[in-house]
Every structure is written in C-alpha cells, then in structure tokens.
Design a protein around this motif. Sequence first.
Motif, mmCIF file in Angstrom:
data_model
loop_
_atom_site.group_PDB
_atom_site.id
_atom_site.type_symbol
_atom_site.label_atom_id
_atom_site.label_comp_id
_atom_site.label_asym_id
_atom_site.label_seq_id
_atom_site.Cartn_x
_atom_site.Cartn_y
_atom_site.Cartn_z
ATOM 1 N N ASP A 62 0.839 -0.903 -0.182
ATOM 2 C CA ASP A 62 -0.033 0.124 0.023
ATOM 3 C C ASP A 62 0.879 1.329 0.211
ATOM 4 O O ASP A 62 1.555 1.550 0.962
ATOM 5 C CB ASP A 62 -0.852 -0.106 1.062
ATOM 6 N N ASN A 63 0.995 1.947 -1.166
ATOM 7 C CA ASN A 63 1.830 2.988 -1.254
ATOM 8 C C ASN A 63 0.840 4.430 -1.343
ATOM 9 O O ASN A 63 1.465 5.426 -1.621
ATOM 10 C CB ASN A 63 2.824 2.973 -2.485
ATOM 11 N N ILE A 64 -0.442 4.089 -1.470
ATOM 12 C CA ILE A 64 -1.188 5.437 -1.534
ATOM 13 C C ILE A 64 -2.111 5.763 -0.282
ATOM 14 O O ILE A 64 -2.431 6.995 -0.098
ATOM 15 C CB ILE A 64 -2.349 5.201 -2.727
ATOM 16 N N ASP A 77 -2.659 -2.868 -7.654
ATOM 17 C CA ASP A 77 -2.238 -4.213 -8.169
ATOM 18 C C ASP A 77 -0.691 -4.458 -8.441
ATOM 19 O O ASP A 77 -0.041 -5.301 -8.155
ATOM 20 C CB ASP A 77 -3.012 -4.431 -9.588
ATOM 21 N N ALA A 78 0.041 -3.319 -9.005
ATOM 22 C CA ALA A 78 1.261 -3.302 -9.352
ATOM 23 C C ALA A 78 2.036 -2.509 -8.314
ATOM 24 O O ALA A 78 1.542 -1.978 -7.268
ATOM 25 C CB ALA A 78 1.691 -2.490 -10.744
ATOM 26 N N LEU A 79 3.480 -2.352 -8.419
ATOM 27 C CA LEU A 79 4.456 -1.864 -7.666
ATOM 28 C C LEU A 79 4.944 -0.574 -8.095
ATOM 29 O O LEU A 79 5.100 -0.453 -9.513
ATOM 30 C CB LEU A 79 5.466 -2.697 -7.183
ATOM 31 N N THR A 80 5.461 0.348 -7.190
ATOM 32 C CA THR A 80 6.270 1.740 -7.952
ATOM 33 C C THR A 80 7.656 0.923 -8.320
ATOM 34 O O THR A 80 7.981 -0.208 -7.764
ATOM 35 C CB THR A 80 6.438 2.594 -6.693
ATOM 36 N N ARG A 248 11.241 7.649 -9.875
ATOM 37 C CA ARG A 248 11.012 8.195 -8.636
ATOM 38 C C ARG A 248 9.700 8.266 -8.071
ATOM 39 O O ARG A 248 9.396 8.707 -6.927
ATOM 40 C CB ARG A 248 12.094 9.294 -8.163
ATOM 41 N N SER A 249 8.630 8.393 -8.854
ATOM 42 C CA SER A 249 7.140 8.610 -8.379
ATOM 43 C C SER A 249 6.592 7.572 -7.808
ATOM 44 O O SER A 249 6.915 6.189 -7.583
ATOM 45 C CB SER A 249 6.664 8.969 -9.924
ATOM 46 N N GLU A 250 5.390 7.869 -7.291
ATOM 47 C CA GLU A 250 4.827 7.146 -6.683
ATOM 48 C C GLU A 250 3.680 6.354 -7.413
ATOM 49 O O GLU A 250 2.580 5.598 -7.057
ATOM 50 C CB GLU A 250 4.010 7.514 -5.466
ATOM 51 N N CYS A 251 4.165 6.368 -8.897
ATOM 52 C CA CYS A 251 2.957 5.703 -9.868
ATOM 53 C C CYS A 251 3.145 4.137 -9.734
ATOM 54 O O CYS A 251 4.425 3.623 -9.763
ATOM 55 C CB CYS A 251 3.305 6.215 -11.237
ATOM 56 N N THR A 252 2.427 3.447 -9.873
ATOM 57 C CA THR A 252 2.300 1.895 -9.837
ATOM 58 C C THR A 252 2.256 1.305 -11.294
ATOM 59 O O THR A 252 1.141 1.704 -12.085
ATOM 60 C CB THR A 252 1.180 1.435 -8.983
#
Length: 440
Positions: A62-64, A77-80, A248-252
Amino acid sequence: MFGYYLQLAMHSFRRSPGLTVLMVIIMGIGVAASMTTYAVFRAVSGDPLPEKSAQLFVPQIDNIGPQNGSSGNQLPDALTYTDAMALMRAKAGARQTAIYPIVGDVVPDEHLQLRPFTANGYAAYADFFAMFNVPFRYGHGWHSDDDDRAGNVIAISNRLNQRLFAGINSVGQTLNVDGHDYRVVGVMDDWNPQPRFYDVNNGFSFGDTPDYYLPFTRAVALHIGSNGNNNCSASGKPLTPGWDGWLRSECTWVSLWVQLPDATSVQRYRQFLSHYASEQQRAGRFKWASNVRLFDLNGWLDHEGVVPPEARVSLLVAMGFLFVCLVNTVGLLLAKIMRRAGEIGVRRALGASRGHIYGQFLAEAAAIGAAGGLLGLLLTAAGMHGTDLLFDPDIAKLAHLTAGLISSTVLVAIFATIIAGLYPAWRAARVQPSWQLKSQ
C-alpha cells in the motif's frame, strides 16, 4: 446379459422410433449446451501453471494510503519502480522477476522486403523463464549477467521467428527494435498461458502470444515506457517531469513475482514484506500503518475475478437447461415403459426378477444416452464456432474440442440418461405380473 438387454433395447427402439428420436434429440441439445459453455468456463478458470502455481506469489504494498482509497485487500495491483527494485535487490525469494509490458517497432533486414511492424513484448529479468517454465525451441533465456549489465539481448516467440527467420534456428542473429540492435539468445516454443497471469499490472489478459522479451534493466536504460496501466492519480502526489522523475514517482506500473518453494519461505517473505513497508513508514514515505498482501497464483486470479461473469451465468443457465431436458426425458421414458406393462408382466411371469427388469431398462436408457452423446458431440463442435456470440472473442477462441471434452460429452450424456431412467426403471420393476396377465 448386457448384450441381451441391448437387443431388447434395439427392438424397443424399432417399435417406437419417433419417441426414441425425440429423446435422443433432447439429450443431444441439452448436453451440447452444457458442454459448450463448460469448455469456455474451463478455459478461463483453469490453473494456468498447475505444476508451480502454489510456489508463485504476487506481493502488494500500500503506497497510496487509506485516504486515497486503499483498504483491506484493495491495494494497488502493481508496484512502484522504487518498491519493485528494492524487493528485487533483497532477493528474498528463491527467484524473482519484475515485469512490465512494452511495445516496439521491429525493423526487418532489407533482404526480407518487409516493412517495419509493431510488436508487443515484455521487459523482465532472467528468472522469468525458469519461474514460469517457459519452453524454448532454440537457445534459452538470457543470464543474470545480462540483467546486471543491461545487455542488448532478446528472446523472441516462435511466431516472430517464423515471420523474420522462416522458422530456422535464429540464435545469434541480430534483431532491430526501435532502432536498437539485439542479439537473439532464444526462440520460445509455442507458449501462451491463458489467462496471461504474469501481467499483474493489467490484472489479467487473454490474447495472442507476446512477440519478444527484453531485459528489464535494458528497457529502463533505454527509457522504454510501459504499455500497460500506469496508475499515478491514486497517490495524489505531483509527478516530476522526465524519466528519472517517473522512476522516483509513486506511480504503480511494475509487476513483480517471487518464487517461494515451501510454507517456511512464504512465511519469511511475508515478514520481510511487512518489515519493508514498516521501514518506509519510519522513513516518512508512508503516513499510515504498513499494509501488504501476498497472493499465490490462483489466489491472485480469484482476487482479480479472472472468470468473466457471463461465463458463470452461461454455465448455470446451460446446467439448468440440461436439468429441464432430463426431466422431459424422464417423462418420455416413463410413458414409453408404461406402454409396455404387458410385456413386462409376461417377462416377470416367466421368471425374470426385478433386477433383470432394472437392467433391461437402464441399458435402454444408456443406449439412448450414447446416441444423445454422439449427437451432442456434433452440436458441441458446431457450438464452438458460435461462442464468440456470447463471449469476448479472445475468450471464445480458447474453447477447443479436446479429447477430454469429447469423452466427457459422451459420458455425461450416458450418465445423465441413466439417472433419468432410474425412476421409470423402478416403476417398470414394480409391475405386478398377475395384474397384467389378468388384464390381457
């Protein structure tokens, strides 16, 4: 004795051919409807890698945070890229690979007189091929050294090899994709598990075989963007321009798989994953309690709802239709048998036991079932060409008339008709010979 019962059944069929044909048609249609939909359901709900599915796992982090929609099992579903690379460097599993879908323009050699064309592929690590038991017709996957140095190597599908190299052993040949030359290290055999479970970032997908695979590190070094889902909005954080800002972003957008061979290693990896998330919280990156999940392959497919709702509904409707056909068959068999009460009474008077009467009429039901199964087989084969009217074409084309489906269709028809014949046979066995002889 069974042969004698079949002779009696054939004699009965000749006496009432219309009723017999009607029962065969009813069973054939009912079995065909159920087996056609079952073929589609089985194709999308089966284990795509049964020999290793219990060892392959998808980690989620959980990165959000809850404020952006994560809760319980509902995690990205995916990871950064940051998290995926941290897990890859840790090497906490027996094997691990990060994956993301890519697309490129293949430029054939001039002598082929082919125009450049677009091809779909994946960026992955060397462990990908061993983890998923990818078969090779020629060569093999690349080595971990190629991952470390972002080697310009490529593994291609048999279909692409046929198109570019006429199907010969092309290992060592050069292939140009997007203006970059790659050395072919392997040609995969026909391998296209359905659903394409390893594409975590897109949930799941059905479709044609991917054309090629590149080292993940090479794709990143060349700034090859993802051709899949890129979820940046959920984190609520601004995206810094440029490729480094994207990484470096929090995009998954990165899928990750790990191979964990036993329960102990699974437990250790869960602890490692939880510890990693807690470290990110202490570092100030996460403002919420650590929340991680670890799904095995089949658990992941269940979590994603890989079986389309229309496949489940169609299967239930078809099974209901088969039940209606069985009820109708029971009624027709009962009417057919009761018309022969006098014959049954004579047989009983001549010494036939109730068991003999049971056997006679169950053999007759089995013969009707076998004929219905053969008709159902023909209708099932025809139905395979019409599945795209009910299902997505990529799903419909997965259904095939295999040897297993052929035998299952006939056996289901025979077994179902025998079940339908139990009550009529019981009624026949209860016929009192004395009453029938008096009435005659």
